[in-house]
Structures are given as structure tokens and as C-alpha cells.
Motif scaffolding. Structure first.
Motif, mmCIF file in Angstrom:
data_model
loop_
_atom_site.group_PDB
_atom_site.id
_atom_site.type_symbol
_atom_site.label_atom_id
_atom_site.label_comp_id
_atom_site.label_asym_id
_atom_site.label_seq_id
_atom_site.Cartn_x
_atom_site.Cartn_y
_atom_site.Cartn_z
ATOM 1 N N THR A 169 16.221 42.129 -4.732
ATOM 2 C CA THR A 169 14.773 42.282 -4.590
ATOM 3 C C THR A 169 14.013 41.492 -5.656
ATOM 4 O OG1 THR A 169 14.885 44.322 -5.896
ATOM 5 C CG2 THR A 169 14.985 44.530 -3.498
ATOM 6 N N ILE A 170 14.626 41.254 -6.804
ATOM 7 C CA ILE A 170 13.935 40.460 -7.827
ATOM 8 C C ILE A 170 13.728 39.036 -7.339
ATOM 9 C CG2 ILE A 170 16.122 39.863 -8.945
ATOM 10 C CD1 ILE A 170 12.722 40.421 -10.652
ATOM 11 N N VAL A 171 14.647 38.528 -6.506
ATOM 12 C CA VAL A 171 14.472 37.191 -5.942
ATOM 13 C C VAL A 171 13.292 37.192 -4.972
ATOM 14 C CG1 VAL A 171 15.559 35.380 -4.572
ATOM 15 C CG2 VAL A 171 16.909 36.659 -6.240
ATOM 16 N N TYR A 172 13.193 38.230 -4.139
ATOM 17 C CA TYR A 172 12.022 38.347 -3.271
ATOM 18 C C TYR A 172 10.741 38.424 -4.105
ATOM 19 C CZ TYR A 172 14.750 39.215 0.986
ATOM 20 O OH TYR A 172 15.579 39.090 2.063
ATOM 21 N N GLY A 173 10.794 39.157 -5.217
ATOM 22 C CA GLY A 173 9.612 39.257 -6.068
ATOM 23 C C GLY A 173 9.204 37.916 -6.642
ATOM 24 N N LEU A 174 10.171 37.123 -7.080
ATOM 25 C CA LEU A 174 9.855 35.786 -7.588
ATOM 26 C C LEU A 174 9.309 34.891 -6.486
ATOM 27 C CD1 LEU A 174 12.961 35.235 -9.899
ATOM 28 C CD2 LEU A 174 10.622 35.762 -10.608
ATOM 29 N N PHE A 175 9.861 35.036 -5.271
ATOM 30 C CA PHE A 175 9.344 34.274 -4.132
ATOM 31 C C PHE A 175 7.892 34.643 -3.851
ATOM 32 C CE2 PHE A 175 8.967 34.081 0.630
ATOM 33 C CZ PHE A 175 8.890 32.704 0.731
ATOM 34 N N ALA A 176 7.575 35.933 -3.951
ATOM 35 C CA ALA A 176 6.194 36.370 -3.749
ATOM 36 C C ALA A 176 5.285 35.842 -4.847
ATOM 37 C CB ALA A 176 6.140 37.906 -3.702
ATOM 38 N N LEU A 177 5.776 35.869 -6.089
ATOM 39 C CA LEU A 177 4.948 35.463 -7.219
ATOM 40 C C LEU A 177 4.687 33.961 -7.239
ATOM 41 C CD1 LEU A 177 3.634 36.217 -9.987
ATOM 42 C CD2 LEU A 177 5.877 35.786 -11.014
ATOM 43 N N ILE A 178 5.695 33.175 -6.945
ATOM 44 C CA ILE A 178 5.590 31.718 -7.110
ATOM 45 C C ILE A 178 5.110 31.017 -5.853
ATOM 46 C CG2 ILE A 178 6.940 29.634 -7.598
ATOM 47 C CD1 ILE A 178 8.749 31.346 -9.345
ATOM 48 N N THR A 179 5.514 31.512 -4.670
ATOM 49 C CA THR A 179 5.252 30.775 -3.425
ATOM 50 C C THR A 179 4.208 31.461 -2.548
ATOM 51 O OG1 THR A 179 7.518 29.936 -3.470
ATOM 52 C CG2 THR A 179 6.311 29.765 -1.389
ATOM 53 N N VAL A 180 4.505 32.693 -2.113
ATOM 54 C CA VAL A 180 3.653 33.347 -1.118
ATOM 55 C C VAL A 180 2.283 33.679 -1.690
ATOM 56 C CG1 VAL A 180 3.439 35.335 0.420
ATOM 57 C CG2 VAL A 180 5.676 34.255 0.065
ATOM 58 N N GLY A 181 2.239 34.231 -2.899
ATOM 59 C CA GLY A 181 0.956 34.609 -3.485
ATOM 60 C C GLY A 181 -0.006 33.440 -3.637
ATOM 61 N N PRO A 182 0.391 32.361 -4.322
ATOM 62 C CA PRO A 182 -0.523 31.207 -4.426
ATOM 63 C C PRO A 182 -0.902 30.615 -3.076
ATOM 64 C CG PRO A 182 1.219 31.058 -6.066
ATOM 65 C CD PRO A 182 1.580 32.198 -5.170
ATOM 66 N N LEU A 183 0.048 30.643 -2.109
ATOM 67 C CA LEU A 183 -0.260 30.095 -0.789
ATOM 68 C C LEU A 183 -1.349 30.907 -0.094
ATOM 69 C CD1 LEU A 183 0.410 28.067 1.461
ATOM 70 C CD2 LEU A 183 2.163 29.672 2.253
ATOM 71 N N LEU A 184 -1.225 32.228 -0.118
ATOM 72 C CA LEU A 184 -2.245 33.081 0.510
ATOM 73 C C LEU A 184 -3.579 32.951 -0.219
ATOM 74 C CD1 LEU A 184 -0.209 36.342 1.244
ATOM 75 C CD2 LEU A 184 -0.952 34.610 2.882
ATOM 76 N N ARG A 185 -3.545 32.845 -1.533
ATOM 77 C CA ARG A 185 -4.786 32.719 -2.293
ATOM 78 C C ARG A 185 -5.512 31.422 -1.964
ATOM 79 N NH1 ARG A 185 -3.553 31.574 -8.254
ATOM 80 N NH2 ARG A 185 -2.961 29.638 -7.185
ATOM 81 N N ASP A 186 -4.773 30.322 -1.943
ATOM 82 C CA ASP A 186 -5.415 29.017 -1.740
ATOM 83 C C ASP A 186 -5.783 28.778 -0.286
ATOM 84 O OD1 ASP A 186 -5.000 28.617 -4.439
ATOM 85 O OD2 ASP A 186 -3.134 27.489 -4.158
ATOM 86 N N ALA A 187 -5.000 29.312 0.663
ATOM 87 C CA ALA A 187 -5.223 29.016 2.072
ATOM 88 C C ALA A 187 -6.157 30.013 2.745
ATOM 89 C CB ALA A 187 -3.875 28.993 2.820
ATOM 90 N N ILE A 188 -6.185 31.267 2.283
ATOM 91 C CA ILE A 188 -6.958 32.286 2.997
ATOM 92 C C ILE A 188 -7.961 32.987 2.083
ATOM 93 C CG2 ILE A 188 -6.802 34.425 4.331
ATOM 94 C CD1 ILE A 188 -4.046 33.599 5.240
ATOM 95 N N ALA A 189 -7.486 33.590 1.007
ATOM 96 C CA ALA A 189 -8.335 34.470 0.205
ATOM 97 C C ALA A 189 -9.505 33.724 -0.426
ATOM 98 C CB ALA A 189 -7.491 35.153 -0.873
ATOM 99 N N SER A 190 -9.221 32.643 -1.145
ATOM 100 C CA SER A 190 -10.311 31.927 -1.835
ATOM 101 C C SER A 190 -11.304 31.299 -0.867
ATOM 102 C CB SER A 190 -9.713 30.856 -2.761
ATOM 103 O OG SER A 190 -8.992 31.466 -3.811
ATOM 104 N N PRO A 191 -10.871 30.593 0.190
ATOM 105 C CA PRO A 191 -11.868 30.027 1.118
ATOM 106 C C PRO A 191 -12.744 31.079 1.787
ATOM 107 C CG PRO A 191 -9.732 28.972 1.434
ATOM 108 C CD PRO A 191 -9.507 30.130 0.521
#
Length: 487
Positions: free
Chosen positions: A307-329
Motif C-alpha cells: 500500500t505504500i507504493v500505492y500511496g507514493l503513486f497517489a502522491l507523485i502521479t495521481v494527485g498532481p494530475l488531478l490538481r492540474d487537469a481538473i481541480a485548478s482549472p
């Protein structure tokens, strides 16, 4: 005497008892094994059981009771006057144990045995222990050092007594078994009765473990509610613990944590259940054997990723992607840590729980039901929708329940993907936290175990237990209803 040496000695005694008891039984009938009541191996097993079982039982009981005895001795020797300001007896006892362990097995062990530091002050000893890797909750004082030395001496003495007692019990048990190993002795009955007892104990471990978990949480939760009003815990919308030294009264309302837990779990299930169920239907009803042999193990690999690998995937990849593509716009937030991030990644993690179990359940539906539906003119999709899925629904509900329980208890993905903010908010792109994250944070560090800020972890755990129990009851109701209809 080390436990490893005791276990090796017990293994040797058990092997010797097996060989000797078997040999004596055969010798008692003049070497004709046909005259024995039982097979020769049963006499040997009886010797091993009589030597090992009582000795191991004594060893386990001693190892459980000895720490309690030593802690009680420390508490009786130390008075409240030696407690550092702002500390508690539990923390001082922990320091005594750490110092004793450092003197016993740390880099200073041989030096203390040789008496090289007999004139050292407690401050010097404390600095040496810290440099050796022993963490202390407070500066080392003379009473704590004296208690640690006494703890070390008493512990070593008790270990030697334990070793002698355990080995003596093993030898006595082996001697009794060897003495009884004669042709008329019903060794098989004794061995089978012993194995039956072993199976009963094994079957009881799960029940006793569950009971122990529940009772421990109940007692500590009752202690918490004796210090903190339950109305504020269940109905307060603020989570703001304040430990000693940071000022202010604690606000320990569970509602923000419960909301974050359910919100993240809901998003995870929205992702995992449809994808997992549709994958299971395709693999069991449409996919060819070659594709299934590759796809099913590939999906199940997801369950083996830490699960720590999933957490790193969320922190490094999914989170910034959702922020830049959906949340911020859309103006919904500027943080990479959010409910949506943790929910999506957790949903990916839960896919194999739903897919693999549902696939096995669907494959277990009798082929006659498929053939009957197709023979009546139904299409394959209608057969799946009207016959196979309803027949497999009890198992599918069990798979979804397992995924829900896994989602509710997840910690690392939430820590790295959703943050640690306890808030009530509908925006899925805001940072939130869950009950499990706060359980870890409240029990981390050298805190007073008897304070509400620490005991609240048990109340949170008991609440999660009740929620999971409710899910089980609901699933059992659904399973029984549809099982009666389709069986």
C-alpha cells in the motif's frame, strides 16, 4: 538463558523421547511390533507430545507473566517523586525497560559487565545509551538507572529459572511417557486425543483473538469516556487534539474523521465495484482460455503491491494530475492531496478483491442454469443479467463487503494521498483524513497513555469495528434473502 537455546533443547528432548519411547515399546513385546496395541510411531509421538506440550505451555505462560511481574516491581520501587515534570509513570517504566535492554544487549553491555562505567554519572550513561541507539523519553536519572540495573538483574535471574523449569518439565514428561511405553499401552488413543485438543485450540484461536480485541477496545474506550463526554465525541464537528504543553482543551469530535472515511471509501468502491464486477463477468463468460490465463493473474498482481507504493503513486502521479487537469482549472482547489486522489488510487487497489472473488463465484454457478436459460431463448447477456448474476449475488456481496472493509481500514494511501486535515466538506478535491490515520497519529510518540488524547484511538477503533459489524449484518441479510430464492 536465551529462548532460542531453550527451544533447541526442547527439540532435542522431544526427538530423544520419540526414539526412546518407540524403541522401548517394541522391546517390551520382544521385537514383534504386531503384538503392540498401537503402531510403533504412536508410542514415539506420545513421548514427544508428553515432553513438548507441557514444557511449551509453561514457556508461553512464563513469557506472558514475567513482563507484567517486572513492570509491577518497577512501579512499586519507583515513587511519584522521581517522575519528571509533565511525565507519567508509564513513560518512566518504558525508560527503565529501554535502559535495561541497552545495558543487556547494547554496545555498553560488556563494559557494564566488566564494571568499566561503575563511576559514571546517570547523565553520562544516558548519553552513551543514546549514542548506542537507545531512545529515552526523558534525561536519565539515578532512580531510573538503579531501577534499570535491578530490572536487568531480575530479568536475567528469571530467565535462568524459566529455562531450568521448562527443561525439567520436558524431561519429566519424556520420562513418564517412556515409562508407559509398553505393549498394552493405548498410545494411539492418547495421541489422537492430543491431536483433537490441538485442533480445538487452533479453532478457538480466531474466536479468542476476536474476543480479546473487542474486550481490550471496550475497556480502554470506557476509560476514555470516563474522561471525555461521549456526546462531544459523537456529535462534535471539530477534531483538534491538544497534548500537554501545547495549551488549550482538546476537541475530539469523530464526525469529520467519519465523514472522511466514508467519503474516501465511497469513491474507492465506485471505482472498484463496477470495474471489478465487469472484469469478472468478462473473464468468466466471454474471455477465451488463453486471454484468461494471462489477464486473471495480471489483475491479481494489484493485490500484492504494498500500500505504500500505492500511496507514493497517489502522491507523485495521481494527485498532481488531478490538481492540474481538473481541480485548478475549475477552481475546486490547489492541493495535490485530496479525497479524489486517495479514492481513485484505493479503488484501483481494491479491483482484484472484487474481480477475483466475483470471478470464482460466477464460475461456481452450475452450467445447467446457463444451458436452461439459453434453451428457453434468452441471449447470453440476458442470461448473465437475469440468471448468473442473481445466482452469484451472495458471493458478489461478500466480495464487495471485503473491499469495503479493506477501504475503511486503509491508512498509507490516505496519509500520502488525502492529507491529514479533519474537515466536513463536500468538495472531493479538498484534503481530508480518516479514522485510521488519526488512530496512528494519536498512538505515535511518547504520550501519556492515560490521557484522553491517546485513549481516543481506542474509541475510534471501536467505532470502526461497529461499522464493519454493521456491514457484515447487512451483507448476511442480503445473502440469506437471495440464497433462499435461488437455491
Amino acid at each position: 538463558m536465551q529462548v532460542s537455546f531453550i527451544l533447541l533443547s526442547l527439540a532435542a528432548i522431544g526427538a530423544l523421547a520419540f526414539v526412546t519411547a518407540r524403541h522401548r515399546a517394541i522391546a517390551s513385546v520382544g521385537g514383534d511390533a504386531r503384538r503392540l496395541h498401537s503402531l510403533p510411531i504412536y508410542y514415539g509421538l506420545n513421548g514427544s507430545i508428553m515432553a513438548l506440550v507441557p514444557a511449551l505451555a509453561l514457556l508461553v505462560a512464563w513469557m506472558l507473566v514475567q513482563p507484567l511481574f517486572l513492570d509491577g516491581a518497577i512501579r512499586s520501587d519507583l515513587s511519584d517523586s522521581v517522575l519528571p515534570e509533565g511525565s507519567a509513570m508509564g513513560l518512566v517504566v518504558s525508560d527503565v525497560r529501554r535502559v535495561a535492554e541497552g545495558l543487556e544487549s547494547g554496545p555498553l553491555a560488556q563494559s557494564f559487565i566488566a564494571g568499566d562505567f561503575a563511576d559514571a554519572t546517570p547523565e553520562e550513561v544516558g548519553r552513551m545509551l543514546v549514542r548506542g541507539g537507545t531512545a529515552l523519553g526523558a534525561p536519565l536519572t539515578r532512580p531510573v538507572l538503579d531501577a534499570a540495573m535491578e530490572y536487568r538483574t531480575t530479568s536475567r535471574t528469571l530467565r535462568w529459572i524459566m529455562g531450568i523449569a521448562v527443561l525439567a518439565v520436558a524431561v519429566i514428561g519424556a520420562a513418564v511417557a517412556i515409562h508407559r511405553s509398553e505393549g498394552s499401552y493405548r498410545a494411539r488413543n492418547v495421541v489422537e486425543t492430543g491431536m483433537l485438543g490441538l485442533l480445538m485450540v487452533s479453532a478457538s484461536i480466531a474466536i479468542l483473538t476476536t474476543l480479546g480485541i473487542v474486550m481490550s477496545m471496550l475497556f480502554e474506550t470506557a476509560n476514555f469516556f470516563s474522561q471525555y463526554p461521549f456526546t462531544r465525541f459523537f456529535f462534535n464537528t471539530t477534531w483538534q487534539p491538544s497534548f500537554s504543553g501545547r495549551g488549550g482543551a482538546s476537541e475530539l469530535g469523530i464526525l469529520p474523521l467519519l465523514w472522511g472515511t466514508l467519503y474516501i471509501s465511497l469513491i474507492a468502491l465506485i471505482v472498484a465495484v463496477p470495474i471489478g464486477l465487469f472484469s469478472a463477468i468478462y473473464l468468466s463468460e466471454y474471455a477465451g482460455r488463453a486471454f484468461r490465463s494471462v489477464a486473471k493473474p495480471t489483475i491479481e498482481i494489484l493485490a500484492g503491491i504494498p500500500t505504500i507504493v500505492y500511496g507514493l503513486f497517489a502522491l507523485i502521479t495521481v494527485g498532481p494530475l488531478l490538481r492540474d487537469a481538473i481541480a485548478s482549472p475549475l477552481g475546486l482547489g490547489n492541493s495535490a492531496s485530496s479525497v479524489m486522489t486517495a479514492g481513485l488510487v484505493m479503488g484501483i487497489m481494491l479491483i482484484p478483491f472484487v474481480s477475483s472473488l466475483s470471478d470464482d463465484i460466477i464460475n461456481a454457478v452450475p452450467q445447467a442454469m446457463r444451458d436452461g436459460s439459453l434453451g428457453l431463448g434468452a441471449t447470453k447477456s440476458e442470461t448473465i443479467r437475469m440468471v448468473i448474476v442473481p445466482a452469484a449475488l451472495p458471493g458478489i456481496v461478500g466480495a464487495v463487503l471485503l473491499a469495503a472493509s479493506r477501504a475503511i481500514g486503509e491508512t498509507m494511501i490516505v496519509v500520502l494521498g488525502a492529507g491529514a486535515a479533519a474537515r466536513l466538506d463536500l468538495n472531493p478535491f479538498e484534503a481530508m483524513t480518516t479514522v485510521t490515520v488519526k488512530i496512528v497519529s494519536q498512538l505515535t510518540g511518547d504520550t501519556d497513555f492515560n490521557s484522553p488524547e491517546t485513549l481516543v484511538a481506542f474509541a475510534l477503533g471501536l467505532t470502526l469495528f461497529v461499522i464493519t459489524l454493521g456491514l457484515n449484518v447487512l451483507a448476511l441479510f442480503i445473502v440469506r434473502k437471495y440464497r433462499e430464492q435461488y437455491e
